[in-house]
Each structure stands twice: as structure tokens, then as C-alpha cells.
Design an enzyme around this catalytic site. Structure first.
Site, PDB file in Angstrom:
ATOM      1  N   GLY A  72      21.289  -2.401   9.820  1.00  0.00           N
ATOM      2  CA  GLY A  72      20.333  -3.468   9.540  1.00  0.00           C
ATOM      3  C   GLY A  72      19.880  -4.158  10.821  1.00  0.00           C
ATOM      4  N   ASN A 153      22.080 -15.003   4.244  1.00  0.00           N
ATOM      5  CA  ASN A 153      23.397 -14.385   4.124  1.00  0.00           C
ATOM      6  C   ASN A 153      24.524 -15.387   3.969  1.00  0.00           C
ATOM      7  OD1 ASN A 153      22.220 -14.532   6.897  1.00  0.00           O
ATOM      8  ND2 ASN A 153      24.347 -14.223   7.494  1.00  0.00           N
ATOM      9  N   GLN A 181      20.452  -8.853   2.472  1.00  0.00           N
ATOM     10  CA  GLN A 181      21.249  -9.473   1.408  1.00  0.00           C
ATOM     11  C   GLN A 181      20.563  -9.400   0.042  1.00  0.00           C
ATOM     12  OE1 GLN A 181      24.359 -10.666   1.565  1.00  0.00           O
ATOM     13  NE2 GLN A 181      24.588 -10.447   3.776  1.00  0.00           N
ATOM     14  N   SER A 201      20.385  -2.556   4.822  1.00  0.00           N
ATOM     15  CA  SER A 201      21.574  -1.971   5.437  1.00  0.00           C
ATOM     16  C   SER A 201      22.465  -1.326   4.382  1.00  0.00           C
ATOM     17  CB  SER A 201      22.350  -3.079   6.161  1.00  0.00           C
ATOM     18  OG  SER A 201      23.598  -2.584   6.599  1.00  0.00           O
ATOM     19  N   GLY A 202      23.034  -0.164   4.708  1.00  0.00           N
ATOM     20  CA  GLY A 202      23.858   0.568   3.753  1.00  0.00           C
ATOM     21  C   GLY A 202      25.143  -0.139   3.347  1.00  0.00           C
ATOM     22  N   HIS A 203      25.850  -0.712   4.331  1.00  0.00           N
ATOM     23  CA  HIS A 203      27.211  -1.188   4.031  1.00  0.00           C
ATOM     24  C   HIS A 203      27.231  -2.478   3.220  1.00  0.00           C
ATOM     25  CE1 HIS A 203      28.042  -4.453   7.115  1.00  0.00           C
ATOM     26  NE2 HIS A 203      26.962  -3.911   7.663  1.00  0.00           N
ATOM     27  N   THR A 239      19.576  12.492  16.018  1.00  0.00           N
ATOM     28  CA  THR A 239      19.915  13.347  14.880  1.00  0.00           C
ATOM     29  C   THR A 239      20.357  12.487  13.706  1.00  0.00           C
ATOM     30  OG1 THR A 239      20.534  15.122  16.372  1.00  0.00           O
ATOM     31  CG2 THR A 239      21.395  15.264  14.118  1.00  0.00           C
ATOM     32  N   CYS A 326      29.944 -12.723  11.428  1.00  0.00           N
ATOM     33  CA  CYS A 326      29.573 -12.431  12.813  1.00  0.00           C
ATOM     34  C   CYS A 326      29.856 -13.629  13.707  1.00  0.00           C
ATOM     35  CB  CYS A 326      28.103 -12.083  12.910  1.00  0.00           C
ATOM     36  SG  CYS A 326      27.515 -11.143  11.520  1.00  0.00           S
TER      37      CYS A 326
HETATM   38  C1  LIG Z   1      24.650  -7.900   7.561  1.00  0.00           C
HETATM   39  C2  LIG Z   1      23.296  -8.408   7.867  1.00  0.00           C
HETATM   40  C3  LIG Z   1      22.525  -7.851   8.900  1.00  0.00           C
HETATM   41  C4  LIG Z   1      23.071  -6.786   9.823  1.00  0.00           C
HETATM   42  O1  LIG Z   1      23.223  -5.535   9.204  1.00  0.00           O
HETATM   43  P1  LIG Z   1      24.174  -4.455   9.926  1.00  0.00           P
HETATM   44  O2  LIG Z   1      23.948  -3.189   9.167  1.00  0.00           O
HETATM   45  O3  LIG Z   1      25.563  -4.966   9.810  1.00  0.00           O
HETATM   46  O4  LIG Z   1      23.703  -4.351  11.338  1.00  0.00           O
HETATM   47  C5  LIG Z   1      21.260  -8.340   9.119  1.00  0.00           C
HETATM   48  N1  LIG Z   1      20.759  -9.320   8.355  1.00  0.00           N
HETATM   49  C6  LIG Z   1      21.454  -9.868   7.344  1.00  0.00           C
HETATM   50  C7  LIG Z   1      20.821 -10.927   6.524  1.00  0.00           C
HETATM   51  C8  LIG Z   1      22.743  -9.435   7.071  1.00  0.00           C
HETATM   52  O5  LIG Z   1      23.435 -10.005   6.083  1.00  0.00           O
END
Ligand SMILES: *Cc1c(COP(=O)(O)O)cnc(C)c1O
Length: 395
Positions: A72, A153, A181, A201-203, A239, A326
Site C-alpha cells: 500500500g 486507519n 482501510q 494493500s493485501g495484508h 517480476t 507504525c
Molecule cells: C496499512 C496502511 C498503509 C500501508 O500499507 P502497507 O501495505 O503496509 O504498505 C497505507 N495506508 C493506510 C491507510 C494503511 O492503513
């Protein structure tokens, strides 16, 4: 710890079984490079394109508007730096964002300021919302891009994205939103909501760490962020992270399956948590309740420190966060809580509980049993709290 109640789903999520199953072949037998012409390469290519189609479907976008990235944070960097650098050539060196963005946006903007760009950081209301009228007033002839997050977030407030997008389109300024989010918790349609670029973002949605997406609307041209090979139609070299991309495709499809049911269940759990915690005296809910992620609870407890709460919760098997993951480890209070007008003390005593699809009512009941005891114990040891109680008695 035999029992973990995980209430930090805004920091990251567990990989779901369906995602892991979908990924396994691409981590084992099917290792071909999607750019190769032989068959195992072409099978990988097909898997990437299938994932791209799934992401596009979830956002109401076209597959060719979806670009896979490393996270992300990369998507945010690419959108804002790519647009700024492209438009600087036309004399547009002004960027608009908000004061309570994720650091992936704020630090990107600060880095662009060092390159000579000017950034307007819009204030947010005490409830945690950006006013579209403020966006309109801030737009100038030299504005290159507006970037406003979809949902915050830390405090979960959902911004009036369609309205901000409409204003940007009218004024012919590109509009990017960090929807990391929001994806999976809010219905998103980039066409209807006038979004030009969107990060996810995937996670955060039960896929692995280290994969993200930037949606770039057809007709929007920004500079590349990664230089190298011809992947992602020459716009994002490197890749492809094959298995993770497949996982992300599965995760986003899962997130919008039985969506209304999931949102209703999460909302009920969220409200039970909020109502239960507000029973504790001298507490406040941070962020408005109406336009709020169904997964977010953020409460300030006067007279104590967030770090102390987290340590005691951890001892009781509860994983949570104070401010954003973070920034924990730094002693500065959260920039988000300061932006909505909290004083330093109150901001320091804040707790974020973020729900996910694996949380149950038992988890919420357990949290509501543990947290009041922890707060009481910490307050009993807090000189700040004792001083507050003395003052209260005098009045
Ligand atoms: C977690 C988050 C990101 C960062 O995503 P990552 O995949 O961890 O780099 C960016 N913006 C928001 C609002 C987030 O919650």
C-alpha cells in the site's frame, strides 16, 4: 499464551484459508515467470490476469486499470509522486491532502516539499471528517493532485469520497484516495465515486504482506515509480509477486462475498465494544459514529498512558494498538488524534481495537471483561489520575 484475542486487524490480518489454498500451487509447482513464453510461464500469466480481473470487479474498474505493486505504501508513493512529477512539467506544483493521512501519504508529501512542491494539509473536523468545501476552496490553477484517504486507519472515519471526487473532476484536478482501510469494509465503485487513483494493500484484507494495488483510471498518466522491465504494461517494473497477487485476488473477492451480512455482524460487535467501554468513567470515543468503519473502535481513557494499557492487555492475551502500529515506539502522540483536537494527555491515553472477520462475540465479551479492570488498575497507579480526582472533588 494459549488464548489470543486479536483486535488489531487495522495493523494487519491473518491470511485466510481460502487465500492460502489459492496461493499454494504458485509457491510450489507453478513457479513460471509470467513473462516467459513456455507453458508454465503462460499459466502464471493467466493467474495474474485472473487476479487482476477480480480486483477490477471489486472496484468497478477495468482490468487494464489495475496495477500490482509491492504494498500500500508503494501505491501511495507512486500515485502522488508520479502525478506530481508528471504535472510539474506543466507548472502544476501544488498538492492537496489532509492533516490526518497515513504516513505513506504525509511523508511522501514532505519529500515532495523538499523537491519544491507546495502542499496544503487540510484540517479535519473534531469528528474526523474532511469537509469537501475545504477541498474546493484549496484547489488552485496550479494544483496537480488531491489525495484524501477513504477511511482513517486510527479512528475509522469514512470520508465523503464521491463528493470530493466530484469537485476534483469539475475542477479538472486528479483525485487519489488511499483506500487501504476501506477496501473490504465499504462498497467501492471508482466510476460512481469519481476516483482517478486508488491504493489498496493485501495484508489488510487477509492476503499476505508485500502486495498492493494502484488503480489508475484510463486517461490518467503519471510517471513510473519503478524503472526496469516491461511488467504491468511497462508501468511497474519487477517480476510479479505471483503467489501474493493470486492471494490478493482471492482475498478481495472473498471480502465482497456475503458482504452485507459481514458488515452487519461487524457493526454489532463494534457497537457492543464501544457502548461497553464508554461505561467506564472519563472516556471518549474518537471519531464520529455515523460514517465509521464497521471494524473500528478508538477510545481515550483520561489519566493513563496507551502503552501501559497495551502491555496489560498483552498479558491478558489481547492484541491491540494505541495510535497506529507504525508510530508506536515513538513518544509523540498520534497526529490523527491531535488533528481532531485532542490534547496531548488525552491522545496518549488512547486505545484502538480493530475487528476482523475472525472475531467473535466471545472475543468482545472477553475484552469488555478485561479492559475495565486494566483501566482501573492503571488509574489507581497514575499520579495524573489522582490529581484529576482531587481537582474534581474540589469543584
Ligand atoms: C496499512 C496502511 C498503509 C500501508 O500499507 P502497507 O501495505 O503496509 O504498505 C497505507 N495506508 C493506510 C491507510 C494503511 O492503513
Amino acid at each position: 499464551m494459549d488464548h489470543l484475542v486479536y483486535l488489531d486487524n487495522s495493523a494487519t490480518t491473518k491470511i485466510s484459508d481460502s487465500v492460502l489454498q489459492a496461493m499454494m500451487p504458485w509457491l510450489t509447482e507453478n513457479y513460471g515467470n509470467p513473462s516467459s513464453l513456455y507453458s508454465i510461464g503462460q499459466e502464471s500469466r493467466a493467474a495474474v490476469e485472473e487476479a487482476r480481473a477480480r480486483v477490477a470487479a471489486a472496484l468497478g474498474a477495468k482490468p487494464r486499470e489495475i496495477y500490482f505493486t509491492g504494498c500500500g505504501t508503494e501505491s501511495d508513493n507512486w500515485a502522488v509522486k508520479g502525478a506530481a512529477r508528471r504535472l510539474a512539467a506543466r507548472g502544476k506544483k501544488h498538492i492537496i491532502t489532509s492533516a490526518f493521512e497515513h504516513h505513506a501519504i504525509l511523508h511522501t508529501c514532505q519529500s515532495l516539499e523538499k523537491e519544491g512542491f507546495e502542499v496544503t494539509y487540510l484540517p479535519v473536523s473534531s469528528e474526523g471528517y474532511v469537509d469537501p468545501a475545504d477541498v474546493e476552496k484549496a484547489i488552485r490553477p496550479d494544483t496537480a493532485i488531491v489525495s484524501i484517504m477513504y477511511a482513517n486507519n486510527e479512528i475509522g472515519t469514512i470520508q465523503p469520497i464521491a463528493e470530493i471526487g466530484r469537485i476534483c473532476r469539475e475542477k479538472k484536478v486528479w483525485f487519489h484516495t488511499d483506500a487501504v482501510q476501506a477496501v473490504g469494509n465499504v462498497r467501492i465503485n471508482v466510476e460512481e465515486q469519481n476516483i482517478d487513483m486508488l491504493s489498496l494493500s493485501g495484508h489488510k484484507i487477509h492476503a499476505p504482506k508485500g502486495v498492493g494495488v494502484l488503480y489508475i483510471r484510463q486517461g490518467v498518466f503519471i510517471d513510473n515509480f519503478m524503472d526496469g522491465g516491461a511488467q504491468e504494461t511497462r508501468h511497474r517494473a519487477g517480476t510479479e509477486n505471483l503467489a501474493s497477487i493470486v492471494g490478493l485476488g482471492q482475498a478481495i473477492e472473498d471480502a465482497y462475498t456475503n458482504f452485507d451480512e459481514k458488515v452487519a455482524r461487524m457493526t454489532a460487535l463494534r457497537d457492543k465494544l464501544i457502548d461497553g467501554l464508554l461505561q467506564i468513567p472519563h472516556t471518549r470515543l474518537n471519531g464520529g459514529r455515523e460514517h465509521r468503519l464497521c471494524t473500528n473502535v478508538n477510545i481515550s481513557f483520561e489519566g493513563i498512558e496507551g502503552e501501559g494499557i497495551l502491555l496489560w492487555l498483552d498479558l491478558n492475551g489481547i492484541a491491540a494498538s494505541s495510535g497506529s502500529a507504525c508510530t508506536s515506539g515513538s513518544l509523540d502522540p498520534s497526529h490523527v488524534l491531535l488533528a481532531i483536537g485532542l490534547d496531548h494527555g488525552t491522545a496518549h491515553g488512547s486505545l484502538r481495537l480493530s475487528l476482523g472477520k475472525y472475531n467473535t462475540e466471545e472475543d468482545v465479551d472477553y475484552a469488555l471483561q478485561v479492559i475495565p479492570t486494566v483501566i482501573e488498575r492503571l488509574r489507581a497507579m497514575s499520579p495524573v489520575w489522582q490529581q484529576m480526582m482531587l481537582e474534581e472533588q474540589k469543584n
